[in-house]
Design a protein around this motif. Structure first.
Motif, short mmCIF file in Angstrom:
data_model
loop_
_atom_site.label_atom_id
_atom_site.label_comp_id
_atom_site.label_asym_id
_atom_site.label_seq_id
_atom_site.Cartn_x
_atom_site.Cartn_y
_atom_site.Cartn_z
N UNK A 98 49.78 0.14 -20.20
CA UNK A 98 49.93 1.48 -19.64
C UNK A 98 48.60 1.95 -19.08
N UNK A 99 48.67 2.77 -18.03
CA UNK A 99 47.44 3.25 -17.39
C UNK A 99 46.83 4.41 -18.15
N UNK A 100 47.54 4.95 -19.14
CA UNK A 100 47.01 6.07 -19.91
C UNK A 100 47.07 5.74 -21.39
N UNK A 113 40.59 3.16 -15.61
CA UNK A 113 40.23 2.81 -14.23
C UNK A 113 40.37 1.30 -14.01
N UNK A 114 40.06 0.55 -15.04
CA UNK A 114 40.24 -0.91 -15.05
C UNK A 114 40.24 -1.35 -16.51
N UNK A 115 40.10 -2.62 -16.73
CA UNK A 115 40.21 -3.13 -18.10
C UNK A 115 39.05 -2.70 -18.99
N UNK A 397 53.72 6.17 -17.45
CA UNK A 397 52.73 5.18 -17.95
C UNK A 397 52.43 4.05 -16.98
N UNK A 398 53.19 3.94 -15.87
CA UNK A 398 53.09 2.76 -15.03
C UNK A 398 51.74 2.69 -14.32
N UNK A 399 51.05 1.54 -14.37
CA UNK A 399 49.77 1.40 -13.65
C UNK A 399 49.95 1.40 -12.13
N UNK A 400 51.19 1.16 -11.64
CA UNK A 400 51.43 1.18 -10.20
C UNK A 400 51.27 2.59 -9.63
#
Length: 907
Positions: A98-100, A113-115, A397-400
């Motif tokens: 998830x991006x958050x 922002x990245x890994x 939550x999608x990183x897209x």
């Protein structure tokens, strides 16, 4: 394609929102610490947040209020809610995190922002994907609802990307599972549980803002509601919206179902049921305040019962606004096209305008662009105004969709810097006081009538008893006299008979012995005794008669006393009538005192607004002397002098001069009214005071060309309002304007008349009536003047009429040829389609495009030469929007395309 928003609306997501709540359950109170800035891999700072807060005056978004208003500072509270992954994201993003990352116990959110790098942000509440609907309501909306019940305005709003669960959070009805109920349903449950059905009231309006058009979800025919702003307080009202009083929860749920059925939605790649409009639920709560003395009570504390009865009750008015914003979306991701693309553009424009206003408020900018959108005008009290505001931002939550998520988070961060000034909405209920005084008056009148009737009944009873007593005494007296008379008569007859018998006996005895012998002395003595006895009996009878006569005299005296009592009772009745008149006078005085209270309250409010009260002349001559010099003033001070005159003299006195005998006075008065009508804030007051009716009567009765010109201009200004348009039509305004146009020679008079008719042509509901009363004929008749200004107004009216016809044909409410073509307007339209004057040409080009959109008009337009003009407009028009409209119209009409192919014209 299924998505998060669709799953939320249908309540079928596999990760149900009934999960466990976070450990803390802190509500968003108004006076808590200000928000802290976003943390980007840095320690939290405690000093810089408060300096960025905007402390706006308690007026509206970007506006101010009166100096006396006292508000309580309260920052906008922001909560973030994370939607769980939906079925598509579970498959497409299975290999990605998830991006958050949420830290609800610390009220923090980390955005990857990245890994290896993240940005950290703090909010007032952080709600995970497992947070229940009940918890969301308690931390986001319940403090706002409690403030509304206490007499404050409150706003609850949801913002986020399309498909992240805004409608689920706010508008879920919970029909299948009561735990799924959204904020709207839960808020109404709390409101109905707290108000009193006897003294309080709750009413609801449900609206949607679609393509910058404010529409009524409870009455779909009401699709163009105007927004009215109070210039003094900055309050926003919607007088044209349907207002339904709510008594129970079931009726409220039925209204929500009805509104949702009329709301616009579409299927996009991001959401199968994407909302295409902003939904606004307005709940008005009116509560009476018990146990408090009014502020203007008697200073010495010895107020009489009359004074207490004149104290108006205190009421509090709170308004809850729940806003379900349409989701922001990127066109390349949502796949919107055609009409859905136009809807997306409108949604993004209004959300962009809202973001600009919040940015300006957060940065304490001197200018807040509140008028860029109807959405910001509606929410001007929610941000930087007097309302307690809670904002919930929804993210996925999608990183897209990390870009959209970051934009939503920054919107919430900026909103946390906006500070409102909460203001209690209290006022005196003079209407309730008037009703109470009317009830007291009715009770006093009924009590007086009851006492008067009882008094009259008592008098009648006493009179009847006296008459019965007199009759009974007379009967007894007559019976006693008759008995005594018969008794004495019987005794007398018996005595005479005995004497005769004795005399006969003595005569018989003496006749045999000595006829000449004298009666003995003893018999004479006996006779004397008998005579003496008879005499005494007679005296006794006379004494009895005298006693009876004295009794009769006493009875007559009793009768006289009864008559005197009756006279006293009649005098008491007259005194009671005088008392009634005095009571009615006191009641009239009470009513005048009530009126004086209302006048004093209005005067006090005006004095506070102006600073120093103005003295208004009372005489008509003084009024005329003020109007004449002030109307003649020109230049930059004209509007100021007219406004000052309006405040000092009063609208009623100005309107009364429209009927003055002096023609010069009438001309000056109608000019003043026309100047006042040019201001939108004055138009409603002029109409309510009868100014529109007076202007129409003056237009029909006067023969003065100047009065015709100025009155027509004032009517044209008033005709810009839809409600006023219907009033003008119902009072025969079209016939009067048509007659004026037929008789006028001055081009400026014709321009004013044409402008008024052109405004009326823009009303969908009045088209048939306008045409039937000669409105189109009047417009076409004015083209003979040839003046460019007149022709421009005629062209504008024809364009408005054609646009309404096109809209009605699209909605299916009109069939058949255009009324403009039937009335012979097409040749003039074709003739002026390439007019040198740009205003005329622009309106004519629009009229041609709108006429061509209805297929049934195509043959008439081809035969009238309009096809060539449409081709020219689509290629050579200077305005891109008209050129695009002409091109789309030509390509969508089978008749036009067939004619172009027949003429071998490639298009």
């Amino acid at each position: 394609m299924a998505s998060g928003g669709g799953n939320y609306r249908n309540g079928s997501h596999r990760n149900s929102l009934k999960g466990t709540t976070t450990a803390t359950d802190r509500a968003l109170f108004v006076n808590s610490n200000p928000s802290k800035p976003a943390l980007k891999n840095k320690p939290l700072s405690s000093g810089g947040a408060s300096s960025g807060l905007r402390k706006s005056s308690p007026g509206s978004l970007g506006g101010g209020t009166a100096k006396d208003d006292i508000g309580v500072s309260g920052r906008v509270r922001v909560a973030v809610r994370l939607r769980p992954r939906n079925a598509e994201e579970s498959v497409a993003d299975a290999d990605f995190a998830d991006c958050v990352e949420l830290q609800p116990e610390l009220k923090r959110l980390k955005l990857r922002k990245n890994n290896w790098d993240t940005d950290t942000y703090e909010f007032d509440e952080v709600l995970t994907e497992f947070a229940s609907q009940k918890r969301v309501y308690e931390v986001v909306a319940k403090p706002v609802v409690e403030s509304v019940l206490d007499g404050y305005n409150g706003t609850v709003m949801a913002y986020g990307q399309t498909g992240t669960g805004k409608t689920y959070t706010l508008g879920r009805l919970g029909e299948e599972d009561t735990a799924d109920r959204g904020i709207m349903v839960r808020a109404m449950e709390d409101i109905l549980a707290d108000v009193s059905s006897e003294s309080d009231s709750v009413s609801v309006s449900y609206l949607q803002l679609y393509m910058e058009s404010l529409q009524d979800l409870l009455d779909p025919t009401n699709d163009n509601i105007s927004i009215v702003e109070d210039p003094k307080s900055g309050d926003v009202s919607l007088p044209g919206a349907t207002l339904v009083e709510i008594r129970d929860q079931q009726s409220f749920l039925e209204l929500l179902r009805l509104g949702e059925a009329h709301r616009y939605a579409a299927n996009t790649k991001l959401n199968t049921e994407s909302s295409r409009s902003h939904a606004i639920l307005m709940v008005h709560v009116k509560r009476s305040v018990k146990g408090r003395e009014p502020a203007h009570s008697s200073e010495n504390g010895n107020s009489t019962n009359m004074g207490k009865s004149l104290r108006p009750p205190l009421i509090r008015k709170g308004k809850l606004v729940v806003v379900d914003l349409a989701g922001s979306e990127r066109i390349d991701k949502s796949g919107s096209e055609g009409h859905t693309l136009e809807e997306a553009k409108s949604i993004n424009l209004s959300l962009s305008a809202l973001g600009k206003c919040i940015n300006a408020l957060a940065e304490n900018s001197a200018h807040v662009p509140v008028r860029d959108s109807k959405l910001t005008r509606l929410l001007r009290d929610s941000f930087g105004g007097t309302a307690r505001t809670s904002l919930v931002i929804t993210i996925g939550p999608s990183p897209r969709h990390r870009g959209e998520t970051a934009s939503t988070i920054m919107f919430g961060q900026r909103a946390m810097k906006v500070e409102n000034m909460l203001k209690l909405k209290e006022e005196f209920d003079y209407k309730s006081l008037a009703r109470r005084l009317d009830i007291q008056l009715d009770k006093l009148i009924m009590e007086h009538e009851r006492k008067q009737k009882a008094f009259e009944d008592e008098i009648e009873r006493i009179t009847t008893d006296a008459q019965n007593q007199i009759s009974e005494a007379e009967r007894i007296y007559a019976d006693a006299m008759e008995k005594e008379r018969l008794k004495y008569q019987k005794d007398y007859m018996e005595s005479i008979k005995k004497l005769e018998e004795k005399w006969m006996t003595n005569q018989q005895k003496l006749g045999g012995e000595r006829k000449e012998q004298m009666i003995s002395t003893e018999e004479i003595g006996e006779v004397k005794k008998l005579l003496s006895k008879e005499t005494s009996l007679r005296k006794a009878a006379e004494e009895e008669v005298s006693n009876l006569r004295s009794q009769l005299a006493q009875l007559k005296m009793s009768e006289a006393s009864a008559n005197s009592e009756i006279l006293k009772l009649r005098k008491m009745l007259e005194d009671e009538a005088c008392q009634k008149e005095k009571l009615e006078g006191e009641i009239s005085m009470l009513q005048s005192q009530l009126l004086q209270l209302s006048v004093e309250a209005d005067e006090t409010r005006r004095r506070l607004d102006r600073g120093v009260p103005a003295k208004v002349p009372g005489a008509l001559d003084s009024l005329i002397s003020q109007i004449r010099p002030q109307v003649k003033d020109s230049g930059n001070g004209e509007k100021a002098s007219i406004a000052k005159l309006f405040e000092q003299v009063g609208l009623q006195k100005i309107l009364s001069l429209l009927e003055a005998e002096d023609a010069d006075v009438r001309i000056h008065a109608v000019k003043v009214v026309a100047n006042l009508a040019a201001e939108e804030t004055n138009q409603l007051k002029i109409v309510e005071a009868g100014g529109l009716t007076s202007l129409l009567m003056l237009l029909g009765s006067s023969e003065d060309e100047t009065i015709h010109r100025v009155a027509a201009g004032a009517i044209a200004n008033l005709a810009m309002n839809e409600t006023n348009q219907e009033l003008i039509m119902s009072q025969g305004g079209i016939s009067l304007l048509s007659t004026t146009a037929a008789n006028a020679e001055d081009p400026q008079t014709l321009r004013m008349v044409a402008g008024a008719i052109a405004n009326l042509c823009g009303n969908d509901k009045l088209q048939n009536k306008l045409r039937g009363e000669g409105g189109i004929k009047a417009l076409l008749g004015m083209v003979k003047c040839g003046h460019p200004d007149v022709l421009a107004q005629v062209a504008r009216g024809i364009a408005n009429f054609a646009k309404c016809e096109s809209r009605a044909s699209t909605q299916g409410s009109k069939a058949g040829r255009s009324l403009l073509i039937e009335d012979g307007a097409l040749p003039w339209i074709v003739q002026n389609a390439n007019n040198d004057a740009s205003p005329i040409r622009r309106h004519v080009e629009l009229a041609l495009c709108h006429l061509a959109q209805h297929e049934v008009n195509a043959k008439d337009m081809i035969s009238g030469g309009a096809l060539w003009e449409l081709v020219r407009i689509s290629q050579d028009c200077s305005r891109e929007d008209i050129r695009t409209l002409a091109h789309r119209t030509l390509t969508s009409s089978p008749t036009f395309l067939a004619e172009l192919r027949r003429l071998r014209i490639e298009y």
